[in-house]
Write a protein that holds these residues in place. Structure first.
Motif, PDB file in Angstrom:
ATOM      1  N   PHE A  45     -80.973  36.616  41.164  1.00 22.23           N
ATOM      2  CA  PHE A  45     -79.713  36.480  41.838  1.00 22.23           C
ATOM      3  C   PHE A  45     -80.065  35.620  43.225  1.00 22.23           C
ATOM      4  O   PHE A  45     -81.313  35.980  43.710  1.00 22.23           O
ATOM      5  CB  PHE A  45     -78.790  37.557  42.257  1.00 22.23           C
ATOM      6  CG  PHE A  45     -78.404  38.307  41.167  1.00 22.23           C
ATOM      7  CD1 PHE A  45     -77.107  38.374  40.384  1.00 22.23           C
ATOM      8  CD2 PHE A  45     -78.969  39.484  40.336  1.00 22.23           C
ATOM      9  CE1 PHE A  45     -76.589  38.510  39.480  1.00 22.23           C
ATOM     10  CE2 PHE A  45     -78.459  40.007  39.192  1.00 22.23           C
ATOM     11  CZ  PHE A  45     -77.326  39.654  38.892  1.00 22.23           C
ATOM     12  N   TYR A  46     -79.303  34.930  43.697  1.00 23.38           N
ATOM     13  CA  TYR A  46     -79.525  33.856  45.049  1.00 23.38           C
ATOM     14  C   TYR A  46     -78.678  34.018  46.194  1.00 23.38           C
ATOM     15  O   TYR A  46     -77.471  34.174  45.794  1.00 23.38           O
ATOM     16  CB  TYR A  46     -79.637  32.429  44.485  1.00 23.38           C
ATOM     17  CG  TYR A  46     -80.044  31.510  45.498  1.00 23.38           C
ATOM     18  CD1 TYR A  46     -81.284  31.114  45.764  1.00 23.38           C
ATOM     19  CD2 TYR A  46     -78.990  30.882  46.122  1.00 23.38           C
ATOM     20  CE1 TYR A  46     -81.462  29.981  46.752  1.00 23.38           C
ATOM     21  CE2 TYR A  46     -79.137  29.840  47.021  1.00 23.38           C
ATOM     22  CZ  TYR A  46     -80.411  29.499  47.330  1.00 23.38           C
ATOM     23  OH  TYR A  46     -80.481  28.515  48.252  1.00 23.38           O
ATOM     24  N   SER A  47     -79.227  34.375  47.112  1.00 22.18           N
ATOM     25  CA  SER A  47     -78.259  34.239  48.459  1.00 22.18           C
ATOM     26  C   SER A  47     -78.943  33.552  49.330  1.00 22.18           C
ATOM     27  O   SER A  47     -80.211  33.574  49.518  1.00 22.18           O
ATOM     28  CB  SER A  47     -78.021  35.786  48.723  1.00 22.18           C
ATOM     29  OG  SER A  47     -77.171  35.859  49.836  1.00 22.18           O
ATOM     30  N   TRP A  48     -78.134  33.409  50.323  1.00 19.02           N
ATOM     31  CA  TRP A  48     -78.665  32.364  51.541  1.00 19.02           C
ATOM     32  C   TRP A  48     -77.911  32.742  53.021  1.00 19.02           C
ATOM     33  O   TRP A  48     -76.933  33.155  52.873  1.00 19.02           O
ATOM     34  CB  TRP A  48     -78.661  30.859  51.299  1.00 19.02           C
ATOM     35  CG  TRP A  48     -77.311  30.438  51.269  1.00 19.02           C
ATOM     36  CD1 TRP A  48     -76.722  29.606  52.319  1.00 19.02           C
ATOM     37  CD2 TRP A  48     -76.348  30.242  50.109  1.00 19.02           C
ATOM     38  NE1 TRP A  48     -75.285  29.219  51.822  1.00 19.02           N
ATOM     39  CE2 TRP A  48     -75.333  29.630  50.603  1.00 19.02           C
ATOM     40  CE3 TRP A  48     -76.460  30.812  48.856  1.00 19.02           C
ATOM     41  CZ2 TRP A  48     -74.150  29.350  49.607  1.00 19.02           C
ATOM     42  CZ3 TRP A  48     -75.628  30.566  47.994  1.00 19.02           C
ATOM     43  CH2 TRP A  48     -74.229  29.681  48.615  1.00 19.02           C
ATOM     44  N   THR A  49     -78.502  32.312  53.810  1.00 20.61           N
ATOM     45  CA  THR A  49     -77.791  32.319  55.169  1.00 20.61           C
ATOM     46  C   THR A  49     -78.401  31.251  56.089  1.00 20.61           C
ATOM     47  O   THR A  49     -79.553  30.712  55.838  1.00 20.61           O
ATOM     48  CB  THR A  49     -77.947  33.708  56.075  1.00 20.61           C
ATOM     49  OG1 THR A  49     -77.118  33.721  57.197  1.00 20.61           O
ATOM     50  CG2 THR A  49     -79.377  34.039  56.354  1.00 20.61           C
ATOM     51  N   TYR A  50     -77.738  31.166  57.430  1.00 21.99           N
ATOM     52  CA  TYR A  50     -78.393  30.024  57.980  1.00 21.99           C
ATOM     53  C   TYR A  50     -78.834  30.721  59.599  1.00 21.99           C
ATOM     54  O   TYR A  50     -78.338  31.414  60.017  1.00 21.99           O
ATOM     55  CB  TYR A  50     -77.165  28.965  58.457  1.00 21.99           C
ATOM     56  CG  TYR A  50     -76.719  28.216  57.435  1.00 21.99           C
ATOM     57  CD1 TYR A  50     -77.575  27.376  56.585  1.00 21.99           C
ATOM     58  CD2 TYR A  50     -75.233  28.467  56.811  1.00 21.99           C
ATOM     59  CE1 TYR A  50     -77.117  26.618  55.471  1.00 21.99           C
ATOM     60  CE2 TYR A  50     -75.024  27.716  55.599  1.00 21.99           C
ATOM     61  CZ  TYR A  50     -75.837  26.963  54.872  1.00 21.99           C
ATOM     62  OH  TYR A  50     -75.314  26.324  53.844  1.00 21.99           O
ATOM     63  N   ALA A  51     -79.704  30.221  59.924  1.00 23.31           N
ATOM     64  CA  ALA A  51     -80.271  30.644  61.335  1.00 23.31           C
ATOM     65  C   ALA A  51     -80.403  29.250  62.261  1.00 23.31           C
ATOM     66  O   ALA A  51     -80.428  28.219  61.927  1.00 23.31           O
ATOM     67  CB  ALA A  51     -81.851  30.884  61.265  1.00 23.31           C
ATOM     68  N   ASN A  52     -79.613  29.386  63.123  1.00 21.35           N
ATOM     69  CA  ASN A  52     -79.438  28.345  64.232  1.00 21.35           C
ATOM     70  C   ASN A  52     -80.576  28.134  65.143  1.00 21.35           C
ATOM     71  O   ASN A  52     -80.761  28.833  66.053  1.00 21.35           O
ATOM     72  CB  ASN A  52     -78.053  28.678  64.834  1.00 21.35           C
ATOM     73  CG  ASN A  52     -76.780  28.644  64.310  1.00 21.35           C
ATOM     74  OD1 ASN A  52     -76.507  27.949  63.437  1.00 21.35           O
ATOM     75  ND2 ASN A  52     -76.178  29.589  64.640  1.00 21.35           N
ATOM     76  N   VAL A  53     -81.178  26.867  64.742  1.00 17.80           N
ATOM     77  CA  VAL A  53     -82.424  26.692  65.492  1.00 17.80           C
ATOM     78  C   VAL A  53     -82.231  25.205  65.745  1.00 17.80           C
ATOM     79  O   VAL A  53     -82.095  24.397  64.685  1.00 17.80           O
ATOM     80  CB  VAL A  53     -83.698  26.899  64.879  1.00 17.80           C
ATOM     81  CG1 VAL A  53     -84.005  28.563  65.078  1.00 17.80           C
ATOM     82  CG2 VAL A  53     -84.065  26.225  63.676  1.00 17.80           C
TER      83      VAL A  53
END
Length: 277
Positions: free
Chosen positions: A123-131
């Motif tokens: 299973f695959y999941s992702w999120t974004y880090a604001n840099v």
């Protein structure tokens, strides 16, 4: 299996379906929460790098939850990434993102994608880090031509002509390991001890590096040559001027000036490019 179990009243098939769906839902939920409470504590990357070098970014992640997190990495095309196998509560871990084959130019990005595959990569999941960051890739230092002759400031600049010799600055006490070629023997003869003369280089003589003087070369080869020249001049602590037509510097030297010149070379006839990370 679930439809078959309903049609034929097969308790075993129904049980297997229930177990399978439960495992899938549990694993998918666990994968999703594997990125929860993960945040970027700090981010660093060099402002300028050579086209021939690998560009490396560093992310320090911190975990603000009691449960352990597993198999976290960053997502990027054409990049070598060293991810995190495991991170515990309040632990800090480093992720390396090495970008390959970047051509000369100006680049920017405003976020980094953190990803996880768990368990067993199912299973695959992702999120974004604001840099946000902007950086430059300068030409490679592959020029083969020798340094040109030095130029001199003319009278219109308000500086008298000079032969470019170093000027005496002050005396410095000689210590073990220092060379003897600049010792002031007159002071030694007066029983003053060993003192070394220090000098300041005259900035009215300098190297004049102009892209117009390299018109016989392809543009990229000419920029590579200019980068090589200013690298040699900076290493030798010489003054130089960089003339790109639209950008002409004043005579200067030092690492800060060197980096500014590399940025000017990187931006020459190039539009800014956004990188997806």
């Amino acid at each position: 299996l679930f439809v078959i179990s309903l049609a034929y009243g097969n308790a075993l098939a129904y049980s297997c379906t229930f177990i399978f769906v439960s495992v899938v839902m549990t694993s998918a939920t666990h994968t999703h929460f594997n990125l929860k409470n993960i945040r970027v504590l700090s981010f660093s990357n060099p402002r300028v790098a050579s086209e021939s070098d690998q560009y490396k970014l560093e992310l320090i992640l911190v975990h603000d939850n009691r449960s352990k997190k597993f198999d976290i990495t960053a997502l990027s095309e054409n990049a070598e990434i060293k991810g995190i196998d495991k991170i515990s509560n309040n632990e800090r871990k480093l992720i390396y993102i090495c970008l390959n084959n970047l051509k000369r130019g100006s680049y920017f990005f405003n976020r980094v994608t953190l990803t996880t595959k768990f368990p067993f990569g199912l299973f695959y999941s992702w999120t974004y880090a604001n840099v946000e960051s902007q950086f430059y890739i300068s030409p490679s230092f592959t020029g083969k031509l020798k340094l040109p002759m030095k130029s001199f400031e003319d009278d219109r600049a308000g500086i008298s002509k000079s032969i470019g010799l170093e000027e005496f600055s002050e005396h410095q006490k000689h210590v073990k390991g220092m060379p003897y070629n600049h010792i002031d023997w007159k002071l030694y003869a007066k029983d003053k001890g060993f003192y070394v003369k220090t000098f300041e280089r005259d900035s009215s003589s300098y190297y004049y590096f102009s892209i117009k003087n390299l018109s016989e070369l392809d543009e990229e080869l000419a920029l590579n040559q200019l980068a090589s020249w200013i690298k040699v001049a900076n290493k030798n602590k010489e003054y130089w001027v960089l003339d790109l037509g639209n950008v002409v510097t004043k005579p200067d030297t030092g690492d800060s000036f060197f980096n500014e010149c590399l940025i000017s070379l990187a931006k020459y006839n190039k539009e800014e490019v956004e990188i997806a990370l």
